[in-house]
Design an enzyme around this catalytic site. Sequence first.
Site, PDB file in Angstrom:
ATOM      1  N   GLU A   1      -6.560  33.834  22.164  1.00 57.21           N
ATOM      2  CA  GLU A   1      -5.445  34.556  22.799  1.00 57.21           C
ATOM      3  C   GLU A   1      -5.780  36.029  22.975  1.00 57.21           C
ATOM      4  O   GLU A   1      -6.278  36.676  22.056  1.00 57.21           O
ATOM      5  CB  GLU A   1      -4.188  34.404  21.940  1.00 57.21           C
TER       6      GLU A   1
ATOM      7  N   THR B   1      -8.093  37.274  24.634  1.00 56.48           N
ATOM      8  CA  THR B   1      -9.545  37.477  24.622  1.00 56.48           C
ATOM      9  C   THR B   1     -10.121  37.566  26.026  1.00 56.48           C
ATOM     10  O   THR B   1     -11.204  38.114  26.204  1.00 56.48           O
ATOM     11  CB  THR B   1     -10.240  36.318  23.882  1.00 56.48           C
ATOM     12  N   ASP B   2      -9.413  37.041  27.015  1.00 57.45           N
ATOM     13  CA  ASP B   2     -10.010  36.953  28.356  1.00 57.45           C
ATOM     14  C   ASP B   2     -10.287  38.325  28.957  1.00 57.45           C
ATOM     15  O   ASP B   2     -11.386  38.590  29.442  1.00 57.45           O
ATOM     16  CB  ASP B   2      -9.165  36.085  29.290  1.00 57.45           C
TER      17      ASP B   2
ATOM     18  N   GLY C   1       8.352  30.881  31.626  1.00 56.44           N
ATOM     19  CA  GLY C   1       8.486  31.691  30.424  1.00 56.44           C
ATOM     20  C   GLY C   1       8.209  30.967  29.132  1.00 56.44           C
ATOM     21  O   GLY C   1       8.486  31.489  28.055  1.00 56.44           O
TER      22      GLY C   1
ATOM     23  N   LEU D   1       3.265  28.468  29.175  1.00 57.04           N
ATOM     24  CA  LEU D   1       2.427  27.404  29.736  1.00 57.04           C
ATOM     25  C   LEU D   1       1.858  27.796  31.091  1.00 57.04           C
ATOM     26  O   LEU D   1       1.320  26.964  31.809  1.00 57.04           O
ATOM     27  CB  LEU D   1       3.227  26.107  29.850  1.00 57.04           C
ATOM     28  N   SER D   2       1.995  29.046  31.452  1.00 54.12           N
ATOM     29  CA  SER D   2       1.434  29.614  32.672  1.00 54.12           C
ATOM     30  C   SER D   2       1.998  29.001  33.940  1.00 54.12           C
ATOM     31  O   SER D   2       1.272  28.532  34.818  1.00 54.12           O
ATOM     32  CB  SER D   2      -0.092  29.500  32.669  1.00 54.12           C
TER      33      SER D   2
ATOM     34  N   ASP E   1      -5.786  31.668  32.680  1.00 54.81           N
ATOM     35  CA  ASP E   1      -4.819  30.695  33.181  1.00 54.81           C
ATOM     36  C   ASP E   1      -5.308  30.042  34.469  1.00 54.81           C
ATOM     37  O   ASP E   1      -5.152  28.832  34.669  1.00 54.81           O
ATOM     38  CB  ASP E   1      -3.470  31.370  33.435  1.00 54.81           C
TER      39      ASP E   1
ATOM     40  N   TYR F   1       2.698  43.047  26.824  1.00 48.09           N
ATOM     41  CA  TYR F   1       1.380  42.521  27.201  1.00 48.09           C
ATOM     42  C   TYR F   1       0.486  43.663  27.678  1.00 48.09           C
ATOM     43  O   TYR F   1      -0.674  43.792  27.260  1.00 48.09           O
ATOM     44  CB  TYR F   1       1.537  41.460  28.291  1.00 48.09           C
TER      45      TYR F   1
END
Length: 363
Positions: A16, A18-19, A103, A106-107, A153, A205
């Site tokens: 999480e 990390t991208d 929301g 789950l993208s 995602d 975020y």
Amino acid sequence: MTVSYGAPGRVNLIGEHTDYNLGFALPIALPRRTVVTFTPEHTGAITARSDRADGSARIPLDTTPGQVTGWAAYAAGAIWALRGAGHPVPGGAMSITSDVEIGSGLSSSAALIGAVLGAVGAATGTRIDRLERARLAQRAENDYVGAPTGLLDHLAALFGAPKTALLIDFRDITVRPVAFDPDACDVVLLLMDSRARHRHAGGEYALRRASCERAAADLGVSSLRAVQDRGLAALGAIADPIDARRARHVLTENQRVLDFAAALADSDFTAAGQLLTASHESMREDFAITTERIDLIAESAVRAGALGARMTGGGFGGAVIALVPADRARDVADTVRRAAVTAGYDEPAVSRTYAAPGAAECC
């Protein structure tokens, strides 16, 4: 010619935040999908309708960031990104249906953008490879919608496959399939939707991403991935202790992703579960993106017999996943629901899920 194109939601098993730090992640595509049906017409706009909203939205083909807002901004962003890359986009009518909860972590946004890109491409006969589509989707989300998300995602939605997790290296942008079939070992993947909604566009975020960028700057590198091999001792050069904690999460989470993939290769779901729990603890203590409700769900699942549990998604709401022995699944689900309701929260929606196919044109 009317075409329909579907793109899935995703669950990030581990990895999480990390991208955008050029690290590792291990998502799967979900069976839940967004389907876009598109009929080209000789007009200067696309009229979009969604089963999740009343009325329709008009998206001019020459749309610019900020012109279209709300749910339709994601579709508009896809149109804007396609045209910006020189791909043909006709006007027409677009119908959107989805069972990916908005929301829930789950993208749903990536599923919508991916389905729009695919539908328009199929209608025009435009061939765009999956990596380029992922970049277009990220551009739509970052630069049109204003959500500073990474590629995770979109890659998950495009490369997903049955019984397969995707080990993504965001420095090299490589996607390696990893077998993920817990059912073969009498283990199930539970998806527990807290019903607490979150949003990526702005807010916390973006603050976490900025913190990671400051930490990298203090270390004299372009991304935190560059110090992965130096270990945690390298973080002593980070000036702000909060930034250092954020960086510690990223470095330890990268290692957990690699360890999780190794555990899957050995069909060691006990070790995999322990890594899920360690990931959740890091998100709670170092990255500070969980909530009391999310923590309660994860902790209740483990107490009831889950091998491990963690929040999935960007944080501040959404869903929790757990690896659970099949014969304990009902008890874990019941315990989680009861704990949440007793604490005064809405009852979580608990279901089994699995790795499903990625984005594709519908029959």
